[in-house]
Design a protein around this motif. Structure first.
Motif, mmCIF file in Angstrom:
data_model
loop_
_atom_site.group_PDB
_atom_site.id
_atom_site.type_symbol
_atom_site.label_atom_id
_atom_site.label_comp_id
_atom_site.label_asym_id
_atom_site.label_seq_id
_atom_site.Cartn_x
_atom_site.Cartn_y
_atom_site.Cartn_z
ATOM 1 N N ARG A 1 1.181 3.539 2.230
ATOM 2 C CA ARG A 1 1.911 3.781 3.484
ATOM 3 C C ARG A 1 3.264 3.072 3.466
ATOM 4 O O ARG A 1 4.285 3.638 3.841
ATOM 5 C CB ARG A 1 1.101 3.276 4.676
ATOM 6 C CG ARG A 1 -0.086 4.115 5.034
ATOM 7 C CD ARG A 1 -0.999 3.358 5.972
ATOM 8 N NE ARG A 1 -0.394 3.098 7.274
ATOM 9 C CZ ARG A 1 -0.536 3.897 8.327
ATOM 10 N NH1 ARG A 1 -1.247 4.992 8.226
ATOM 11 N NH2 ARG A 1 0.027 3.606 9.469
ATOM 12 N N LEU A 2 3.244 1.809 3.035
ATOM 13 C CA LEU A 2 4.481 1.011 3.010
ATOM 14 C C LEU A 2 5.523 1.654 2.080
ATOM 15 O O LEU A 2 6.677 1.857 2.479
ATOM 16 C CB LEU A 2 4.166 -0.409 2.523
ATOM 17 C CG LEU A 2 5.379 -1.326 2.392
ATOM 18 C CD1 LEU A 2 5.764 -1.907 3.738
ATOM 19 C CD2 LEU A 2 5.107 -2.453 1.397
ATOM 20 N N ILE A 3 5.088 1.975 0.869
ATOM 21 C CA ILE A 3 6.034 2.509 -0.115
ATOM 22 C C ILE A 3 6.429 3.946 0.248
ATOM 23 O O ILE A 3 7.615 4.300 0.246
ATOM 24 C CB ILE A 3 5.422 2.472 -1.539
ATOM 25 C CG1 ILE A 3 4.955 1.050 -1.871
ATOM 26 C CG2 ILE A 3 6.429 2.989 -2.566
ATOM 27 C CD1 ILE A 3 6.049 0.018 -1.885
ATOM 28 N N GLY B 1 6.314 5.513 3.166
ATOM 29 C CA GLY B 1 7.136 5.517 4.378
ATOM 30 C C GLY B 1 8.554 5.065 4.079
ATOM 31 O O GLY B 1 9.534 5.676 4.529
ATOM 32 N N SER B 2 8.678 3.994 3.281
ATOM 33 C CA SER B 2 10.010 3.476 2.966
ATOM 34 C C SER B 2 10.811 4.480 2.146
ATOM 35 O O SER B 2 12.030 4.600 2.313
ATOM 36 C CB SER B 2 9.888 2.150 2.204
ATOM 37 O OG SER B 2 9.268 1.184 3.026
ATOM 38 N N LEU B 3 10.133 5.210 1.262
ATOM 39 C CA LEU B 3 10.837 6.240 0.476
ATOM 40 C C LEU B 3 11.350 7.345 1.398
ATOM 41 O O LEU B 3 12.505 7.782 1.284
ATOM 42 C CB LEU B 3 9.921 6.823 -0.598
ATOM 43 C CG LEU B 3 9.582 5.887 -1.778
ATOM 44 C CD1 LEU B 3 8.554 6.532 -2.703
ATOM 45 C CD2 LEU B 3 10.838 5.504 -2.558
ATOM 46 N N ASP C 1 0.833 -1.204 0.000
ATOM 47 C CA ASP C 1 0.000 0.000 0.000
ATOM 48 C C ASP C 1 0.866 1.251 0.000
ATOM 49 O O ASP C 1 2.091 1.185 0.056
ATOM 50 C CB ASP C 1 -0.979 -0.009 1.180
ATOM 51 C CG ASP C 1 -0.273 -0.343 2.484
ATOM 52 O OD1 ASP C 1 0.882 0.076 2.649
ATOM 53 O OD2 ASP C 1 -0.869 -1.022 3.345
#
Lengths: 138, 143
Positions: free
Chosen positions: A83-85, A87-89, A81
């Motif tokens: 949030r995952l991508i 946040g990781s960026l 989702d």
């Protein structure tokens, strides 16, 4: 017993970070600098860590409880989702600025460098901000 | 791209990586938990369950350099960033790892070891962002 294991695992983890060179921000930035003089060491750190941990994690995935009787708590989520991508960026940008990620930050926190204290303080503020935003989101 | 052979340290990288893998393995096999540092810290801040074990794992990482120093000199730790860069970086790492539900240890080591598609996507994302950030800062802005 579980608490002792947790502490022991933490010590080994920290020694591993120091041995690997992960705890040296200048070395981490040398790995992230693809266009400069590239230091590929951290590829080997990841490869060795995954190589060692692959079978234990395969075993753990099939278990309900750990060897010491604790419930096996592996994340079950599978969807990708925003949030995952996203946040990781954001994390990657921060990692690229200073060459410090959370594990090494903890592992060098007590080596007497103000830079690490400042970084960890800002990181904790970031985490508290996240928690506050999550609470408002409900 | 050119390889920096002078700073390339294959043997210590492999040995350190193996220790990191061993620690993550012990934590999951014995405690049933993922050794993800950002998740452990976040969980402590939010007073989540299992704070005793989580806190003790972090305490172990925290004390590792002190135990190391009992036997030999610490390896080189070089930080060239100024206070502003460190503050911005820390904030981004704090917020980002919590939204992204993990960092280099949780996604990069534990997640990839259990073949999690989410962790693979996260790892590719933060690696790519890290590469681009260093490229922009070092080669475009010349910082």
């Amino acid at each position: 017993m579980r608490k002792l294991m947790a502490f022991l695992a933490g010590v080994i983890f920290g020694i591993g970070l120091l041995t690997a060179g992960m705890a040296n921000p200048a070395k981490v930035l040398g790995f992230l600098d693809l266009a400069g003089a590239w230091d590929p060491s951290l590829v080997l750190v990841m490869a060795a860590a995954i190589g060692v941990a692959f079978l234990p994690f395969s075993w753990a995935r099939a278990q309900r409880s750990s060897l010491l009787g604790a419930p096996m708590q592996l994340p079950g989520k599978r969807e990708l989702d925003r949030r995952l991508i996203g946040g990781s960026l954001l994390f990657g940008i921060g990692w690229g600025i200073a060459g410090i990620c959370p594990g090494p930050a903890v592992a060098i926190l007590l080596t007497g460098r103000w830079q690490v204290l400042l970084f960890v303080a800002a990181m904790l503020v970031g985490m508290v901000v996240f928690a506050a935003l999550e609470r408002r989101r409900g | 791209m050119s390889i920096d052979w002078y700073n390339f340290t294959p043997w210590s990288a492999l040995a350190g990586g193996a220790l990191i893998g061993l620690a993550a393995s012990l934590f999951v096999v014995m405690n049933g938990r993922v050794a993800g540092i950002s998740g452990l810290i976040g969980s402590l801040l939010e007073r989540g369950e299992g704070w005793g074990e989580k806190g003790l794992f972090l305490l172990g990482v925290l004390l590792a350099p002190l135990l190391w120093q009992l036997f030999c000199r610490l390896p080189e730790i070089q930080i060239d960033s100024g206070w502003l860069a460190l503050t911005v970086a820390g904030l981004l790492v704090g917020v980002g790892t919590r939204y992204g539900a993990g960092c280099t240890s949780g996604h990069g080591v534990c997640g990839l070891s259990r073949l999690s598609p989410r962790s693979l996507a996260a790892t590719l994302s933060f690696m790519a962002a890290g590469f681009v950030t260093v490229f922009v800062l070092r080669h475009l802005l010349g910082a």
